[in-house]
Design an enzyme around this catalytic site. Structure first.
Site, PDB file in Angstrom:
ATOM      1  N   VAL A 124      31.494  37.686  37.587  1.00 36.28           N
ATOM      2  CA  VAL A 124      32.332  38.499  38.525  1.00 36.28           C
ATOM      3  C   VAL A 124      31.616  39.513  38.713  1.00 36.28           C
ATOM      4  O   VAL A 124      31.359  40.130  39.951  1.00 36.28           O
ATOM      5  CB  VAL A 124      33.873  38.910  38.057  1.00 36.28           C
ATOM      6  CG1 VAL A 124      34.359  39.639  38.782  1.00 36.28           C
ATOM      7  CG2 VAL A 124      34.671  37.538  37.929  1.00 36.28           C
ATOM      8  N   VAL A 126      28.453  38.524  40.856  1.00 38.51           N
ATOM      9  CA  VAL A 126      28.609  38.196  42.448  1.00 38.51           C
ATOM     10  C   VAL A 126      29.320  39.379  43.203  1.00 38.51           C
ATOM     11  O   VAL A 126      29.077  39.610  44.341  1.00 38.51           O
ATOM     12  CB  VAL A 126      29.791  37.326  42.303  1.00 38.51           C
ATOM     13  CG1 VAL A 126      30.333  36.967  43.856  1.00 38.51           C
ATOM     14  CG2 VAL A 126      29.168  35.970  41.915  1.00 38.51           C
ATOM     15  N   GLU A 127      30.063  40.381  42.562  1.00 35.73           N
ATOM     16  CA  GLU A 127      30.609  41.506  43.320  1.00 35.73           C
ATOM     17  C   GLU A 127      29.876  42.616  43.556  1.00 35.73           C
ATOM     18  O   GLU A 127      29.848  43.095  44.590  1.00 35.73           O
ATOM     19  CB  GLU A 127      31.904  41.884  42.233  1.00 35.73           C
ATOM     20  CG  GLU A 127      33.190  41.113  42.064  1.00 35.73           C
ATOM     21  CD  GLU A 127      33.953  41.249  43.417  1.00 35.73           C
ATOM     22  OE1 GLU A 127      33.784  41.641  44.435  1.00 35.73           O
ATOM     23  OE2 GLU A 127      35.121  40.455  43.421  1.00 35.73           O
ATOM     24  N   SER A 128      28.860  42.875  42.683  1.00 37.41           N
ATOM     25  CA  SER A 128      28.039  44.190  42.795  1.00 37.41           C
ATOM     26  C   SER A 128      26.529  43.988  42.324  1.00 37.41           C
ATOM     27  O   SER A 128      25.832  44.907  42.544  1.00 37.41           O
ATOM     28  CB  SER A 128      28.767  45.381  42.177  1.00 37.41           C
ATOM     29  OG  SER A 128      28.636  45.008  40.783  1.00 37.41           O
ATOM     30  N   TYR A 132      33.595  32.747  47.511  1.00 35.56           N
ATOM     31  CA  TYR A 132      33.748  33.581  46.427  1.00 35.56           C
ATOM     32  C   TYR A 132      34.020  32.723  45.152  1.00 35.56           C
ATOM     33  O   TYR A 132      33.349  32.897  43.938  1.00 35.56           O
ATOM     34  CB  TYR A 132      34.491  34.634  46.577  1.00 35.56           C
ATOM     35  CG  TYR A 132      34.697  35.272  45.329  1.00 35.56           C
ATOM     36  CD1 TYR A 132      34.005  36.814  45.172  1.00 35.56           C
ATOM     37  CD2 TYR A 132      35.766  35.463  44.377  1.00 35.56           C
ATOM     38  CE1 TYR A 132      33.963  37.365  44.181  1.00 35.56           C
ATOM     39  CE2 TYR A 132      35.931  36.225  43.472  1.00 35.56           C
ATOM     40  CZ  TYR A 132      35.374  37.224  43.227  1.00 35.56           C
ATOM     41  OH  TYR A 132      35.536  38.105  42.136  1.00 35.56           O
TER      42      TYR A 132
END
Length: 355
Positions: free
Chosen positions: A255, A258-260, A343
């Site tokens: 997570v 992918v997020e940051s 996502y």
């Protein structure tokens, strides 16, 4: 400032409600094993054996905080006092109440920090909701030998569980999903012990009860030897949050990737913040500082856990993390949004690559 009479009157009011509570929750006096029933009965009777940490004299000690690394000289008063006894007695009225993640009310349930917060609220002391903040309150007690009833015991690195010390190696806490508020032996390493309310004696000999001290600043973010944040430097935080909340640490890392791309200062065009990309309103509701790595990772694990419990699958939990649980509920599955569908695919692929 609360006078002694006010504290004592609260103790009497709390104890007078216990018979009614144990009638509603018949297992309250015995949940948690034989030691729990004995400690509960002793508390009802005002037994010093259950409440006192021992006949310890006052001590001046050098305290090094595991949260800040700073060392201070602290005077620790040893005998159990009215405020400590009141906090523990307040908590005993909730024995047998079910654990509920995020819970702060007796009629629905408590999590560990909600229980501690309510016990102190019952004696007129306001403290923060989340365990990591409670572990930064008040005065640090350097060892369990100097602890006294009412001190807050904190566990996990980063802190992910708190309990109230009862005395004689026992703690009163809300353990985890599927269990109830109980008294049981301390069974894990203590990270820090905090005395939320100290009880200095005035010149007249009457104790006073100051309000809680403001929390310390957040702990520094972990970095690699080069000073940058890397996936490897974050691994202990992923591991701790994963174990505490029942989430695969590799999923949390996926997570974050992918997020940051593991950037703790990331801010999206939509306003999502930090490593785990919390929207400000979501972060506030969870008590998360999105730019503090430990706080963000623990918050993401709690948030994913709530979605897993609600929707029953990793794919739907990830969709809820991205699009919100309301969207998943409305559509009866992964919402038909290209961003959300991509996502879920991207995080799942990154998760499998780390598993």
């Amino acid at each position: 400032m609360s006078p002694v009479g006010s504290i004592d009157s609260r103790i009497g009011a709390i104890e007078s409600r216990m018979a009614e509570l144990t009638g509603r929750f018949p297992g309250a006096a015995n949940s948690g094993g034989a030691g729990n029933g004995a400690a509960f009965g002793a508390l009802l009777a005002g037994s010093s054996a259950a409440l006192d940490a021992g006949a310890l004299g006052g001590a001046a000690v050098a305290t090094t905080s595991p949260l800040t690394g700073s060392t201070t000289q602290t005077s620790i008063a040893a005998p159990a006092d009215a405020a400590g006894r009141a906090a523990v007695t307040a908590a005993t009225q909730y024995l047998g109440i079910p654990y509920l993640w995020g819970g702060t009310e007796a009629h629905t349930g408590f999590d560990c920090s909600g229980l501690v917060q309510q016990a102190y609220a019952d004696i007129g002391v306001e403290i923060p909701k989340w365990s990591r903040h409670q572990a930064q309150m008040g005065v640090e007690v350097p060892s369990i030998e100097l602890a006294r009833p009412g001190d807050v015991l904190a566990f996990g690195e980063p802190v992910n569980h708190v309990a109230l010390y009862v005395g004689d190696g026992q703690m009163l806490h809300a353990p985890r999903t599927g269990e109830v508020v109980k008294i049981e032996a301390i069974d894990r390493p203590i990270v820090t012990i905090r005395r939320i309310v100290d009880n200095p004696t005035t010149a007249t000999g009457a104790p006073s009860f100051p309000t809680a001290v403001s929390p310390l600043p957040s702990s520094p973010n972990p970095t690699s030897p080069t000073g940058t944040v890397t996936e490897a430097s974050l691994q202990p935080l992923f591991d701790a949050a994963g174990v505490e909340h029942g989430i695969d640490p590799a999923l949390l890392a996926a997570v974050a990737s992918v997020e940051s791309s593991f950037r703790p200062d990331a801010v999206s065009p939509a306003g999502a913040q930090g490593l785990m990309q919390f929207m400000p309103a979501t972060a506030e509701s969870l008590g998360v500082n999105p730019f503090d790595l430990a706080s963000a990772i623990d918050g993401a694990a709690r948030y994913l856990r709530s979605h897993l419990d609600r929707f029953g699958s990793v794919d739907l939990a990830l969709a809820a993390y991205n699009a919100g649980p309301g969207a998943v509920a409305r559509h009866g599955g992964i919402p038909p949004f290209t961003e959300t569908q991509n996502y879920v695919t991207d995080v799942t692929r990154a998760w499998r690559a780390r598993s």
